[in-house]
Write a protein that holds these residues in place. Structure first.
Motif, PDB file in Angstrom:
ATOM      1  N   LYS A   1       0.806  -1.217   0.000  1.00  0.00           N
ATOM      2  CA  LYS A   1       0.000   0.000   0.000  1.00  0.00           C
ATOM      3  C   LYS A   1       0.846   1.276   0.000  1.00  0.00           C
ATOM      4  CE  LYS A   1      -3.970  -2.105   2.335  1.00  0.00           C
ATOM      5  NZ  LYS A   1      -4.811  -2.116   3.556  1.00  0.00           N
ATOM      6  N   VAL A   2       2.105   1.179   0.410  1.00  0.00           N
ATOM      7  CA  VAL A   2       2.948   2.380   0.497  1.00  0.00           C
ATOM      8  C   VAL A   2       4.068   2.367  -0.544  1.00  0.00           C
ATOM      9  CG1 VAL A   2       2.429   2.714   2.935  1.00  0.00           C
ATOM     10  CG2 VAL A   2       4.426   1.342   2.303  1.00  0.00           C
ATOM     11  N   LEU A   3       3.940   1.534  -1.574  1.00  0.00           N
ATOM     12  CA  LEU A   3       4.993   1.443  -2.592  1.00  0.00           C
ATOM     13  C   LEU A   3       5.263   2.763  -3.317  1.00  0.00           C
ATOM     14  CD1 LEU A   3       4.480  -2.091  -4.171  1.00  0.00           C
ATOM     15  CD2 LEU A   3       6.170  -1.362  -2.471  1.00  0.00           C
ATOM     16  N   PRO A   4       4.256   3.605  -3.596  1.00  0.00           N
ATOM     17  CA  PRO A   4       4.574   4.898  -4.218  1.00  0.00           C
ATOM     18  C   PRO A   4       5.512   5.745  -3.361  1.00  0.00           C
ATOM     19  CG  PRO A   4       2.249   4.420  -4.476  1.00  0.00           C
ATOM     20  CD  PRO A   4       2.788   3.391  -3.527  1.00  0.00           C
ATOM     21  N   GLU A   5       5.310   5.724  -2.051  1.00  0.00           N
ATOM     22  CA  GLU A   5       6.196   6.471  -1.153  1.00  0.00           C
ATOM     23  C   GLU A   5       7.583   5.839  -1.111  1.00  0.00           C
ATOM     24  OE1 GLU A   5       2.065   7.413  -0.201  1.00  0.00           O
ATOM     25  OE2 GLU A   5       3.110   5.498  -0.347  1.00  0.00           O
ATOM     26  N   VAL A   6       7.628   4.504  -1.131  1.00  0.00           N
ATOM     27  CA  VAL A   6       8.921   3.807  -1.155  1.00  0.00           C
ATOM     28  C   VAL A   6       9.690   4.175  -2.420  1.00  0.00           C
ATOM     29  CG1 VAL A   6      10.078   1.567  -1.220  1.00  0.00           C
ATOM     30  CG2 VAL A   6       8.091   1.897   0.266  1.00  0.00           C
ATOM     31  N   ALA A   7       8.988   4.221  -3.551  1.00  0.00           N
ATOM     32  CA  ALA A   7       9.630   4.573  -4.822  1.00  0.00           C
ATOM     33  C   ALA A   7      10.219   5.979  -4.766  1.00  0.00           C
ATOM     34  CB  ALA A   7       8.618   4.473  -5.957  1.00  0.00           C
ATOM     35  N   LYS A   8       9.505   6.892  -4.129  1.00  0.00           N
ATOM     36  CA  LYS A   8      10.021   8.255  -3.996  1.00  0.00           C
ATOM     37  C   LYS A   8      11.269   8.276  -3.124  1.00  0.00           C
ATOM     38  CE  LYS A   8       8.458  13.002  -3.192  1.00  0.00           C
ATOM     39  NZ  LYS A   8       7.288  13.859  -2.851  1.00  0.00           N
ATOM     40  N   ALA A   9      11.273   7.457  -2.058  1.00  0.00           N
ATOM     41  CA  ALA A   9      12.456   7.364  -1.201  1.00  0.00           C
ATOM     42  C   ALA A   9      13.640   6.800  -1.974  1.00  0.00           C
ATOM     43  CB  ALA A   9      12.151   6.495   0.020  1.00  0.00           C
ATOM     44  N   ILE A  10      13.379   5.822  -2.846  1.00  0.00           N
ATOM     45  CA  ILE A  10      14.443   5.274  -3.691  1.00  0.00           C
ATOM     46  C   ILE A  10      15.026   6.372  -4.572  1.00  0.00           C
ATOM     47  CG2 ILE A  10      14.927   3.723  -5.635  1.00  0.00           C
ATOM     48  CD1 ILE A  10      12.859   1.786  -4.437  1.00  0.00           C
ATOM     49  N   ASP A  11      14.158   7.168  -5.180  1.00  0.00           N
ATOM     50  CA  ASP A  11      14.622   8.274  -6.030  1.00  0.00           C
ATOM     51  C   ASP A  11      15.459   9.264  -5.229  1.00  0.00           C
ATOM     52  OD1 ASP A  11      13.364   7.225  -8.255  1.00  0.00           O
ATOM     53  OD2 ASP A  11      11.556   8.450  -8.019  1.00  0.00           O
ATOM     54  N   TRP A  12      14.998   9.596  -4.043  1.00  0.00           N
ATOM     55  CA  TRP A  12      15.739  10.543  -3.205  1.00  0.00           C
ATOM     56  C   TRP A  12      17.104   9.980  -2.805  1.00  0.00           C
ATOM     57  CZ3 TRP A  12      12.096  13.244   0.913  1.00  0.00           C
ATOM     58  CH2 TRP A  12      11.168  14.055   0.226  1.00  0.00           C
ATOM     59  N   ALA A  13      17.137   8.694  -2.459  1.00  0.00           N
ATOM     60  CA  ALA A  13      18.407   8.070  -2.064  1.00  0.00           C
ATOM     61  C   ALA A  13      19.368   8.029  -3.245  1.00  0.00           C
ATOM     62  CB  ALA A  13      18.154   6.660  -1.539  1.00  0.00           C
ATOM     63  N   ARG A  14      18.844   7.680  -4.419  1.00  0.00           N
ATOM     64  CA  ARG A  14      19.667   7.628  -5.626  1.00  0.00           C
ATOM     65  C   ARG A  14      20.246   9.013  -5.937  1.00  0.00           C
ATOM     66  NH1 ARG A  14      16.421   5.539 -10.638  1.00  0.00           N
ATOM     67  NH2 ARG A  14      16.201   3.792  -9.187  1.00  0.00           N
ATOM     68  N   GLU A  15      19.412  10.036  -5.789  1.00  0.00           N
ATOM     69  CA  GLU A  15      19.856  11.394  -6.064  1.00  0.00           C
ATOM     70  C   GLU A  15      20.935  11.830  -5.071  1.00  0.00           C
ATOM     71  OE1 GLU A  15      17.971  15.921  -6.152  1.00  0.00           O
ATOM     72  OE2 GLU A  15      16.656  14.181  -6.501  1.00  0.00           O
ATOM     73  N   ALA A  16      20.718  11.521  -3.798  1.00  0.00           N
ATOM     74  CA  ALA A  16      21.691  11.898  -2.772  1.00  0.00           C
ATOM     75  C   ALA A  16      23.031  11.216  -3.008  1.00  0.00           C
ATOM     76  CB  ALA A  16      21.156  11.539  -1.385  1.00  0.00           C
ATOM     77  N   LEU A  17      23.002   9.909  -3.243  1.00  0.00           N
ATOM     78  CA  LEU A  17      24.235   9.164  -3.459  1.00  0.00           C
ATOM     79  C   LEU A  17      24.923   9.587  -4.753  1.00  0.00           C
ATOM     80  CD1 LEU A  17      22.918   5.654  -2.385  1.00  0.00           C
ATOM     81  CD2 LEU A  17      24.488   7.104  -1.102  1.00  0.00           C
ATOM     82  N   GLY A  18      24.133   9.904  -5.771  1.00  0.00           N
ATOM     83  CA  GLY A  18      24.691  10.341  -7.045  1.00  0.00           C
ATOM     84  C   GLY A  18      25.412  11.665  -6.960  1.00  0.00           C
ATOM     85  N   LYS A  19      25.030  12.484  -5.991  1.00  0.00           N
ATOM     86  CA  LYS A  19      25.660  13.791  -5.795  1.00  0.00           C
ATOM     87  C   LYS A  19      26.796  13.743  -4.770  1.00  0.00           C
ATOM     88  CE  LYS A  19      21.619  16.613  -6.980  1.00  0.00           C
ATOM     89  NZ  LYS A  19      20.638  17.623  -6.478  1.00  0.00           N
ATOM     90  N   GLY A  20      27.137  12.535  -4.340  1.00  0.00           N
ATOM     91  CA  GLY A  20      28.211  12.402  -3.358  1.00  0.00           C
ATOM     92  C   GLY A  20      27.743  12.480  -1.919  1.00  0.00           C
ATOM     93  N   GLY A  21      26.428  12.464  -1.726  1.00  0.00           N
ATOM     94  CA  GLY A  21      25.887  12.461  -0.373  1.00  0.00           C
ATOM     95  C   GLY A  21      25.831  11.058   0.191  1.00  0.00           C
ATOM     96  N   ARG A  22      25.234  10.955   1.365  1.00  0.00           N
ATOM     97  CA  ARG A  22      25.149   9.655   2.032  1.00  0.00           C
ATOM     98  C   ARG A  22      23.697   9.306   2.352  1.00  0.00           C
ATOM     99  NH1 ARG A  22      29.001  11.478   6.822  1.00  0.00           N
ATOM    100  NH2 ARG A  22      27.697  13.303   6.411  1.00  0.00           N
ATOM    101  N   LEU A  23      23.459   8.034   2.548  1.00  0.00           N
ATOM    102  CA  LEU A  23      22.180   7.532   3.016  1.00  0.00           C
ATOM    103  C   LEU A  23      22.379   7.188   4.486  1.00  0.00           C
ATOM    104  CD1 LEU A  23      19.299   6.455   2.658  1.00  0.00           C
ATOM    105  CD2 LEU A  23      20.284   4.346   1.707  1.00  0.00           C
ATOM    106  N   ILE A  24      21.690   7.916   5.362  1.00  0.00           N
ATOM    107  CA  ILE A  24      21.919   7.767   6.799  1.00  0.00           C
ATOM    108  C   ILE A  24      20.633   7.319   7.485  1.00  0.00           C
ATOM    109  CG2 ILE A  24      22.607   8.934   8.928  1.00  0.00           C
ATOM    110  CD1 ILE A  24      24.179  10.914   7.166  1.00  0.00           C
ATOM    111  N   TYR A  25      20.698   6.148   8.123  1.00  0.00           N
ATOM    112  CA  TYR A  25      19.564   5.629   8.880  1.00  0.00           C
ATOM    113  C   TYR A  25      19.718   6.005  10.346  1.00  0.00           C
ATOM    114  CZ  TYR A  25      19.077   2.435   4.851  1.00  0.00           C
ATOM    115  OH  TYR A  25      18.941   1.896   3.591  1.00  0.00           O
ATOM    116  N   ILE A  26      18.623   6.420  10.980  1.00  0.00           N
ATOM    117  CA  ILE A  26      18.635   6.698  12.407  1.00  0.00           C
ATOM    118  C   ILE A  26      17.473   5.964  13.064  1.00  0.00           C
ATOM    119  CG2 ILE A  26      19.802   8.933  12.197  1.00  0.00           C
ATOM    120  CD1 ILE A  26      17.074  10.298  12.468  1.00  0.00           C
ATOM    121  N   GLY A  27      17.711   5.420  14.249  1.00  0.00           N
ATOM    122  CA  GLY A  27      16.644   4.708  14.936  1.00  0.00           C
ATOM    123  C   GLY A  27      17.112   4.195  16.288  1.00  0.00           C
TER     124      GLY A  27
END
Length: 304
Positions: free
Chosen positions: A46-72
């Motif tokens: 049910k939340v796959l559209p939001e997951v897809a957007k997160a994938i795009d954001w992560a790809r964009e961040a990593l492509g620009k030399g940024g990092r993917l940072i998980y907090i929890g």
């Protein structure tokens, strides 16, 4: 008030199907848990559209030399650390590219660190120590949806100018309201009341698998469905590298080993040189000009 807010959370409610849990046989418990787990994938669907957007954001961040940072914190934090730890051997990225932060630090991976998740300032300090910058993407995991550690991290990330993604298993969660993107697969009451390491944890793990895998594939870390950036850090992965070259090119095991030796154990280079019939140098050059995408490297015209 905080106790009332927590009891309203779906993940904290009692599951009517497990009210007799303490009287069930081992097989009955296993069957009940297996049956309850069948609802996790539909909740994530049910939340796959939001997951897809997160994938795009992560790809964009990593492509620009940024990092993917998980907090929890707790189980959620451990899942983030696990996903981050698996990225270097699977996708060939440096250890600092995908980072997992857990409330209480490394000790909290194996031992409960009391009170750590309740300190919003602690996450800010952890992110400061990483040198958080606006190119990074911060993904907060909180099954309950209200973890102060995550909320504090989001507040600091906003100041820095980072995009933020919240993953929670309660709808309209506090962390979801604070994030730029909210992913909320609602998995319902747990078999063991409030034990979010069960269905909620499974849903979080599924979403993390999608975000990290999807973003890495978009960065050229796969050819067809093969992990062509696998790091050969043990015998199993060395054998996997040989098998990948064979699968990608249809060559013999001997030819795959020879190509890997010539390419200094670079699977991508070995695949491109074999499929395109070119030298190691040209294969490496094509991959550099295609930002590591094997398919694009194969589509380039030969310069020889």
């Amino acid at each position: 008030m905080e106790e009332l807010e927590l009891t309203r959370a779906t993940t904290e409610q009692r599951n009517p199907r497990s009210m007799g849990l303490d009287r069930m046989s081992s097989l009955e418990i296993a069957k009940l848990m297996n049956d309850e787990d069948k609802g996790v994938a539909p909740a994530v669907e049910k939340v796959l559209p939001e997951v897809a957007k997160a994938i795009d954001w992560a790809r964009e961040a990593l492509g620009k030399g940024g990092r993917l940072i998980y907090i929890g914190a707790g189980t959620s934090g451990r899942l983030g650390v696990l996903d981050a730890a698996e990225c270097p051997p699977t996708f060939g990225v440096e250890p600092g590219v995908v980072v997992g932060l857990i409330a209480g630090g490394d000790r909290a991976l194996t031992t409960s660190v009391e009170g750590a998740e309740d300190d919003p300032v602690l996450c800010e300090e952890d992110l400061r120590s990483l040198g958080l910058n606006s190119k990074d993407l911060v993904v907060g995991l909180a099954a309950s949806g209200r973890t102060p550690y995550v909320l504090g991290g989001f507040a600091y990330a906003k100041k820095v100018g980072c995009r933020t993604v919240a993953i929670s298993c309660n709808s309209e969660s506090a962390v979801g309201r604070e994030a730029g993107l909210s992913i909320e697969p609602v998995t319902g009451p747990e078999v063991l009341t409030g034990s979010t390491r069960l269905k909620a944890g499974t849903a979080e793990k599924m979403v993390l698998n999608m975000i990290s895998t999807g973003s890495m594939v978009g960065l050229g870390k796969a050819y067809e469905n093969l992990m062509v950036d696998v790091q050969q850090s043990n015998h199993k992965l060395t054998s996997r590298a040989v098998n990948i070259v064979c699968e990608a090119t249809g060559c013999s095991t001997e030819s795959a080993r020879e190509a890997l030796d010539r390419s200094l154990q670079d699977v991508k280079v070995a695949v491109v040189m074999l499929l395109a019939g070119i030298s190691v140098e040209e294969a490496r050059g094509r991959l550099e000009s295609s930002s590591g995408h094997v398919r694009e490297a194969l589509e380039q015209r030969s310069s020889e």
